[in-house]
Design a protein around this motif. Structure first.
Motif, PDB file in Angstrom:
ATOM      1  N   PRO A  11       0.824  -1.219   0.000  1.00  0.00           N
ATOM      2  CA  PRO A  11       0.000   0.000   0.000  1.00  0.00           C
ATOM      3  C   PRO A  11       0.858   1.269   0.000  1.00  0.00           C
ATOM      4  N   GLU A  12       0.396   2.287  -0.663  1.00  0.00           N
ATOM      5  CA  GLU A  12       1.122   3.568  -0.727  1.00  0.00           C
ATOM      6  C   GLU A  12       1.396   4.140   0.659  1.00  0.00           C
ATOM      7  N   THR A  13       0.492   3.913   1.612  1.00  0.00           N
ATOM      8  CA  THR A  13       0.661   4.468   2.963  1.00  0.00           C
ATOM      9  C   THR A  13       1.830   3.821   3.700  1.00  0.00           C
ATOM     10  N   TRP A  14       2.379   2.727   3.186  1.00  0.00           N
ATOM     11  CA  TRP A  14       3.510   2.057   3.820  1.00  0.00           C
ATOM     12  C   TRP A  14       4.857   2.520   3.270  1.00  0.00           C
ATOM     13  N   LYS A  15       4.861   3.371   2.282  1.00  0.00           N
ATOM     14  CA  LYS A  15       6.108   3.694   1.591  1.00  0.00           C
ATOM     15  C   LYS A  15       6.942   4.762   2.289  1.00  0.00           C
ATOM     16  N   GLU A  16       6.353   5.580   3.117  1.00  0.00           N
ATOM     17  CA  GLU A  16       7.096   6.640   3.797  1.00  0.00           C
ATOM     18  C   GLU A  16       7.128   6.394   5.304  1.00  0.00           C
ATOM     19  N   ARG A  18       7.966   3.821   7.131  1.00  0.00           N
ATOM     20  CA  ARG A  18       7.553   2.516   7.668  1.00  0.00           C
ATOM     21  C   ARG A  18       8.481   1.427   7.144  1.00  0.00           C
ATOM     22  N   ARG A  19       8.549   0.329   7.866  1.00  0.00           N
ATOM     23  CA  ARG A  19       9.302  -0.844   7.448  1.00  0.00           C
ATOM     24  C   ARG A  19       8.314  -1.928   7.037  1.00  0.00           C
ATOM     25  N   VAL A  20       8.669  -2.709   6.041  1.00  0.00           N
ATOM     26  CA  VAL A  20       7.780  -3.740   5.496  1.00  0.00           C
ATOM     27  C   VAL A  20       8.409  -5.115   5.767  1.00  0.00           C
ATOM     28  N   PHE A  21       7.583  -6.048   6.267  1.00  0.00           N
ATOM     29  CA  PHE A  21       8.064  -7.366   6.664  1.00  0.00           C
ATOM     30  C   PHE A  21       7.221  -8.472   6.027  1.00  0.00           C
ATOM     31  N   LEU A  22       7.861  -9.601   5.747  1.00  0.00           N
ATOM     32  CA  LEU A  22       7.191 -10.848   5.380  1.00  0.00           C
ATOM     33  C   LEU A  22       7.289 -11.775   6.575  1.00  0.00           C
ATOM     34  N   LEU A  48       8.474 -23.111  13.724  1.00  0.00           N
ATOM     35  CA  LEU A  48       8.787 -21.775  14.212  1.00  0.00           C
ATOM     36  C   LEU A  48       8.569 -20.768  13.084  1.00  0.00           C
ATOM     37  N   PRO A  49       8.111 -19.565  13.427  1.00  0.00           N
ATOM     38  CA  PRO A  49       7.918 -18.554  12.383  1.00  0.00           C
ATOM     39  C   PRO A  49       9.246 -18.006  11.870  1.00  0.00           C
ATOM     40  N   ALA A  50       9.218 -17.463  10.674  1.00  0.00           N
ATOM     41  CA  ALA A  50      10.374 -16.788  10.081  1.00  0.00           C
ATOM     42  C   ALA A  50       9.905 -15.417   9.622  1.00  0.00           C
ATOM     43  N   GLU A  51      10.760 -14.424   9.818  1.00  0.00           N
ATOM     44  CA  GLU A  51      10.395 -13.048   9.474  1.00  0.00           C
ATOM     45  C   GLU A  51      11.549 -12.404   8.716  1.00  0.00           C
ATOM     46  N   PHE A  52      11.237 -11.700   7.617  1.00  0.00           N
ATOM     47  CA  PHE A  52      12.244 -11.035   6.813  1.00  0.00           C
ATOM     48  C   PHE A  52      11.838  -9.587   6.585  1.00  0.00           C
ATOM     49  N   ASP A  53      12.795  -8.675   6.787  1.00  0.00           N
ATOM     50  CA  ASP A  53      12.583  -7.250   6.514  1.00  0.00           C
ATOM     51  C   ASP A  53      12.850  -7.036   5.023  1.00  0.00           C
ATOM     52  N   ILE A  54      11.820  -6.631   4.282  1.00  0.00           N
ATOM     53  CA  ILE A  54      11.952  -6.443   2.832  1.00  0.00           C
ATOM     54  C   ILE A  54      11.804  -4.974   2.433  1.00  0.00           C
ATOM     55  N   THR A  55      11.961  -4.071   3.392  1.00  0.00           N
ATOM     56  CA  THR A  55      11.818  -2.638   3.121  1.00  0.00           C
ATOM     57  C   THR A  55      12.746  -2.188   2.002  1.00  0.00           C
ATOM     58  N   HIS A  56      13.994  -2.635   2.047  1.00  0.00           N
ATOM     59  CA  HIS A  56      14.977  -2.200   1.049  1.00  0.00           C
ATOM     60  C   HIS A  56      14.593  -2.622  -0.365  1.00  0.00           C
ATOM     61  N   ILE A  57      13.787  -3.650  -0.491  1.00  0.00           N
ATOM     62  CA  ILE A  57      13.356  -4.105  -1.825  1.00  0.00           C
ATOM     63  C   ILE A  57      12.087  -3.385  -2.258  1.00  0.00           C
ATOM     64  N   THR A  58      11.120  -3.285  -1.370  1.00  0.00           N
ATOM     65  CA  THR A  58       9.843  -2.669  -1.750  1.00  0.00           C
ATOM     66  C   THR A  58       9.950  -1.154  -1.877  1.00  0.00           C
ATOM     67  N   ALA A  59      10.926  -0.544  -1.210  1.00  0.00           N
ATOM     68  CA  ALA A  59      11.068   0.911  -1.267  1.00  0.00           C
ATOM     69  C   ALA A  59      11.916   1.364  -2.449  1.00  0.00           C
ATOM     70  N   SER A  60      12.772   0.478  -2.963  1.00  0.00           N
ATOM     71  CA  SER A  60      13.651   0.886  -4.064  1.00  0.00           C
ATOM     72  C   SER A  60      12.870   0.973  -5.365  1.00  0.00           C
ATOM     73  N   LEU A 101       2.088 -10.205   5.068  1.00  0.00           N
ATOM     74  CA  LEU A 101       2.844  -8.995   4.759  1.00  0.00           C
ATOM     75  C   LEU A 101       2.347  -7.935   5.714  1.00  0.00           C
ATOM     76  N   TYR A 102       3.259  -7.321   6.485  1.00  0.00           N
ATOM     77  CA  TYR A 102       2.825  -6.285   7.422  1.00  0.00           C
ATOM     78  C   TYR A 102       3.849  -5.168   7.502  1.00  0.00           C
ATOM     79  N   SER A 103       3.442  -4.081   8.137  1.00  0.00           N
ATOM     80  CA  SER A 103       4.267  -2.888   8.224  1.00  0.00           C
ATOM     81  C   SER A 103       4.223  -2.335   9.636  1.00  0.00           C
ATOM     82  N   LYS A 104       5.331  -1.691  10.052  1.00  0.00           N
ATOM     83  CA  LYS A 104       5.349  -0.991  11.340  1.00  0.00           C
ATOM     84  C   LYS A 104       6.223   0.254  11.209  1.00  0.00           C
ATOM     85  N   PRO A 105       6.035   1.219  12.106  1.00  0.00           N
ATOM     86  CA  PRO A 105       6.799   2.470  11.998  1.00  0.00           C
ATOM     87  C   PRO A 105       8.304   2.221  12.011  1.00  0.00           C
ATOM     88  N   ALA A 106       9.034   2.973  11.208  1.00  0.00           N
ATOM     89  CA  ALA A 106      10.482   2.789  11.106  1.00  0.00           C
ATOM     90  C   ALA A 106      11.231   3.411  12.275  1.00  0.00           C
TER      91      ALA A 106
END
Length: 157
Positions: A11-16, A18-22, A48-60, A101-106
């Protein structure tokens, strides 16, 4: 080996700001993960769950104004931990639980926490120890009143 591929949009609201995670709730037994052909990570342990920060990919920007991203997984039925997991269970492999796919403040968020409780045998007295790691990003110019933070543990009462 099983291969999975799906597309998703951020979502556009996640681009500024915020960090994006899988977040994978369960994949058996191990997997490699890519987003838009870029390696994101590897995980093993079916339960066990696995979590990856994909901000650098979705923001570029790729110069084409990409709004849709491709998630690719290579899932392995067995890994070096399979023997430990093989006790009294069905042998189903693949993506077993939800992928989110979720987002939280950076700027500030709790990254990790551990709580240990100790109770006296009588049950009358107890003690709780908490260790919380917080990621903080400070912005501003030198001398603007921003306090320097150290990595030293601090006790909060």
């Amino acid at each position: 080996v099983g291969c999975y591929q799906a597309t998703f949009s951020v979502p556009e609201t996640w681009k500024e700001g915020r960090r994006v995670f899988l977040y994978f709730e369960g994949v058996a037994a191990a997997f490699h993960c890519w987003v838009d052909g870029r390696f994101v990570g590897y995980s093993q342990d079916s339960f066990l769950p696995a979590e990856f920060d994909i901000t650098h990919i979705t923001a570029s920007s790729d110069g084409r104004g990409r709004t849709e991203h491709t998630l690719s997984l290579r899932v392995y039925r067995f890994c070096d931990g399979s023997y430990m997991e093989s006790q009294d269970m069905w042998w189903f492999s693949g993506v077993q639980r939800d992928v989110t796919l979720y987002s939280k403040p950076a700027e500030v968020h709790i990254r990790d926490f551990k709580v240990v409780t100790q109770v006296e045998p009588t049950g009358a007295v107890g003690r709780v120890n908490a260790n919380i790691q917080v990621d903080i990003e400070l912005r501003g110019e030198a001398g603007s009143g921003a306090e320097s933070l150290s990595n030293a543990p601090r006790t909060v009462r």
